[in-house]
Design a protein around this motif. Structure first.
Motif, PDB file in Angstrom:
ATOM      1  N   THR A 183       0.847  -1.067  -0.076  1.00  0.00           N
ATOM      2  CA  THR A 183       0.150   0.127  -0.021  1.00  0.00           C
ATOM      3  C   THR A 183       0.916   1.176  -0.114  1.00  0.00           C
ATOM      4  O   THR A 183       0.586   2.344  -0.667  1.00  0.00           O
ATOM      5  N   GLY A 184       1.750   1.382   0.858  1.00  0.00           N
ATOM      6  CA  GLY A 184       2.883   2.202   0.812  1.00  0.00           C
ATOM      7  C   GLY A 184       4.294   1.694   0.576  1.00  0.00           C
ATOM      8  O   GLY A 184       4.419   0.582   0.148  1.00  0.00           O
ATOM      9  N   THR A 185       5.261   2.450   0.654  1.00  0.00           N
ATOM     10  CA  THR A 185       6.640   2.164   0.222  1.00  0.00           C
ATOM     11  C   THR A 185       7.448   2.614   1.375  1.00  0.00           C
ATOM     12  O   THR A 185       7.336   3.437   2.200  1.00  0.00           O
ATOM     13  N   ASN A 186       8.677   1.908   1.741  1.00  0.00           N
ATOM     14  CA  ASN A 186       9.600   2.169   2.686  1.00  0.00           C
ATOM     15  C   ASN A 186      10.874   1.150   2.041  1.00  0.00           C
ATOM     16  O   ASN A 186      10.736   0.067   1.388  1.00  0.00           O
ATOM     17  N   SER A 187      11.834   1.431   2.876  1.00  0.00           N
ATOM     18  CA  SER A 187      13.368   0.720   2.432  1.00  0.00           C
ATOM     19  C   SER A 187      14.334   1.130   3.373  1.00  0.00           C
ATOM     20  O   SER A 187      14.068   2.199   4.478  1.00  0.00           O
ATOM     21  N   CYS A 188      15.381   0.271   3.568  1.00  0.00           N
ATOM     22  CA  CYS A 188      16.141   0.537   4.627  1.00  0.00           C
ATOM     23  C   CYS A 188      17.505  -0.293   4.423  1.00  0.00           C
ATOM     24  O   CYS A 188      17.619  -1.366   3.502  1.00  0.00           O
ATOM     25  N   ILE A 189      18.768  -0.132   5.131  1.00  0.00           N
ATOM     26  CA  ILE A 189      19.731  -0.653   5.319  1.00  0.00           C
ATOM     27  C   ILE A 189      19.711  -1.514   6.442  1.00  0.00           C
ATOM     28  O   ILE A 189      19.701  -0.611   7.569  1.00  0.00           O
ATOM     29  N   TYR A 190      20.171  -2.778   6.602  1.00  0.00           N
ATOM     30  CA  TYR A 190      19.638  -3.547   7.998  1.00  0.00           C
ATOM     31  C   TYR A 190      21.054  -4.135   8.228  1.00  0.00           C
ATOM     32  O   TYR A 190      21.814  -4.682   7.416  1.00  0.00           O
ATOM     33  N   ASP A 191      21.609  -4.102   9.630  1.00  0.00           N
ATOM     34  CA  ASP A 191      22.890  -4.585   9.687  1.00  0.00           C
ATOM     35  C   ASP A 191      22.739  -5.949  10.378  1.00  0.00           C
ATOM     36  O   ASP A 191      23.861  -6.663  10.883  1.00  0.00           O
ATOM     37  N   GLY A 192      21.636  -6.735  10.418  1.00  0.00           N
ATOM     38  CA  GLY A 192      21.559  -8.047  10.990  1.00  0.00           C
ATOM     39  C   GLY A 192      20.826  -8.043  12.156  1.00  0.00           C
ATOM     40  O   GLY A 192      20.323  -9.025  12.840  1.00  0.00           O
ATOM     41  N   GLU A 193      20.673  -6.860  12.893  1.00  0.00           N
ATOM     42  CA  GLU A 193      19.937  -6.652  14.142  1.00  0.00           C
ATOM     43  C   GLU A 193      18.846  -5.666  14.210  1.00  0.00           C
ATOM     44  O   GLU A 193      17.873  -5.482  14.415  1.00  0.00           O
ATOM     45  N   LYS A 194      19.481  -4.225  13.572  1.00  0.00           N
ATOM     46  CA  LYS A 194      18.680  -3.128  13.520  1.00  0.00           C
ATOM     47  C   LYS A 194      18.761  -2.365  12.155  1.00  0.00           C
ATOM     48  O   LYS A 194      19.817  -2.597  11.431  1.00  0.00           O
ATOM     49  N   ILE A 195      17.988  -1.459  12.024  1.00  0.00           N
ATOM     50  CA  ILE A 195      17.845  -0.884  10.896  1.00  0.00           C
ATOM     51  C   ILE A 195      18.953   0.372  11.044  1.00  0.00           C
ATOM     52  O   ILE A 195      18.843   1.038  12.038  1.00  0.00           O
ATOM     53  N   THR A 196      19.800   0.649  10.254  1.00  0.00           N
ATOM     54  CA  THR A 196      21.065   1.748  10.387  1.00  0.00           C
ATOM     55  C   THR A 196      20.862   2.754   9.320  1.00  0.00           C
ATOM     56  O   THR A 196      21.350   3.845   9.743  1.00  0.00           O
ATOM     57  N   TYR A 197      19.960   2.717   8.285  1.00  0.00           N
ATOM     58  CA  TYR A 197      19.998   3.815   7.584  1.00  0.00           C
ATOM     59  C   TYR A 197      18.527   3.756   6.830  1.00  0.00           C
ATOM     60  O   TYR A 197      18.076   2.602   6.440  1.00  0.00           O
ATOM     61  N   ASN A 198      17.872   4.952   6.777  1.00  0.00           N
ATOM     62  CA  ASN A 198      16.282   4.904   5.903  1.00  0.00           C
ATOM     63  C   ASN A 198      16.399   6.181   5.480  1.00  0.00           C
ATOM     64  O   ASN A 198      16.539   7.222   5.873  1.00  0.00           O
ATOM     65  N   VAL A 199      15.953   6.188   4.086  1.00  0.00           N
ATOM     66  CA  VAL A 199      15.621   7.394   3.434  1.00  0.00           C
ATOM     67  C   VAL A 199      14.077   7.368   3.355  1.00  0.00           C
ATOM     68  O   VAL A 199      13.245   6.382   2.850  1.00  0.00           O
ATOM     69  N   ASP A 200      13.484   8.387   4.008  1.00  0.00           N
ATOM     70  CA  ASP A 200      11.907   8.597   4.268  1.00  0.00           C
ATOM     71  C   ASP A 200      11.182   8.475   3.011  1.00  0.00           C
ATOM     72  O   ASP A 200      11.495   9.241   1.901  1.00  0.00           O
ATOM     73  N   SER A 201      10.295   7.688   3.059  1.00  0.00           N
ATOM     74  CA  SER A 201       9.436   7.563   2.014  1.00  0.00           C
ATOM     75  C   SER A 201       8.465   8.711   1.815  1.00  0.00           C
ATOM     76  O   SER A 201       7.811   8.850   0.918  1.00  0.00           O
ATOM     77  N   LEU A 202       8.040   9.388   3.112  1.00  0.00           N
ATOM     78  CA  LEU A 202       7.299  10.492   3.076  1.00  0.00           C
ATOM     79  C   LEU A 202       5.693  10.334   2.881  1.00  0.00           C
ATOM     80  O   LEU A 202       4.969  11.441   2.919  1.00  0.00           O
TER      81      LEU A 202
END
Length: 284
Positions: free
Chosen positions: A116-135
């Motif tokens: 329905t929406g969009t999102n994305s991230c870089i994940y280090d195996g435990e937590k999200i470390t980088y996210n460009v906001d989909s807004l």
């Protein structure tokens, strides 16, 4: 017993996991705290949960949800879960972490949601470390169901749908007048879900060049506006979850490779892999 939930804006997928690793799956409507409050979620769960679900025996609820962007948003859902499952602890976090855990487990990488929406991230195996906001659907959500639905609905209202699609769209959705549609968007609940409901039209008519082109354009915009802004993004494989990404995975694969990313997992729903993640955590 523990409950694991993948809560999109449109649908929430649940799995009840008992001490012998038996799984019971069911669905409810989605609960995005940007659009619904605690009382609404409580009433909906009370109505839609399976009647034989032993609520008092549930000790943990792990809820991953769309729109869970802050502790305040998480508490809207957590408060409802505590009411419905009175003997449980409720952990509520963003659906993006569910996507990363389902797609990558405990390995680092790139994960995306295209539903329905969009999102994305870089994940280090435990937590999200980088996210460009989909807004969100007002300003962004490129490549999502609401993004494609907005394009289709806009062209329909302007009489621009080609190749007989104008008549087919009108017959399929029976939307009423322009004012009826605008009222639905601006004055009634869940406009993002309303917009996303039209994305299926593009899938059902993917033999028409117009539909293929808007999907290609949407995914290209998703990459240009979000993916390419991740540091060293070409070092990662492209992994994606969600009905839109899955249904149009051939086009998505084409666009990803055009941008120098090999494709990893593209799956419709994270719930099976997410339950597997929690089973592994419990066993360690």
């Amino acid at each position: 017993m523990i409950l694991i939930a993948d809560g999109g804006s449109t649908k929430c997928s649940w799995c009840l996991l008992d001490d012998t690793q038996n799984r019971v799956y069911f669905n409810t409507e989605g609960y995005n705290p940007d659009f619904v409050d605690t009382a609404t979620i409580t009433a909906s769960l009370t109505k839609h949960l399976p009647g034989n679900l032993p609520r008092e025996e549930v000790k943990e609820v792990h809820f991953y949800g769309a729109g869970v962007s802050s502790p305040q948003k998480a508490e809207i859902i957590a408060a409802a879960l505590r009411q419905v499952f009175p003997n449980s602890t409720a952990t509520v976090t963003e659906d993006l972490l569910a996507a990363a855990r389902a797609l990558l487990g405990r390995k680092p990488g790139f994960a995306a949601i295209l539903g329905t929406g969009t999102n994305s991230c870089i994940y280090d195996g435990e937590k999200i470390t980088y996210n460009v906001d989909s807004l969100g659907y007002f300003l962004g959500d490129e490549g999502s169901g609401s993004y494609f639905g907005k394009r289709l609905l806009r062209d329909y209202l302007r009489g621009l749908l080609p190749d007989g699609l104008q008549e087919s769209f009108k017959e399929t959705y029976k939307l009423g007048s322009r004012n009826d549609i605008l009222d639905r968007l601006y004055n009634q609940p869940l406009p993002n879900r309303f917009l996303a409901s039209f994305a299926k039209f593009a899938y059902d008519h993917n033999n028409v060049s117009y539909c293929r082109e808007i999907v290609l354009e949407g995914f290209e915009t998703f990459f240009q506006n979000l993916v390419v802004h991740y540091p060293n993004y070409q070092d990662y494989s492209f992994n994606c979850i969600g009905s839109v990404g899955y249904n149009f995975r051939d086009v998505l694969t084409q666009v990803a490779r055009r941008h120098g990313m090999e494709v990893g997992k593209i799956i419709r729903s994270p719930i099976d892999d997410l339950v597997g993640y929690h089973e592994e955590v419990r066993s360690n």
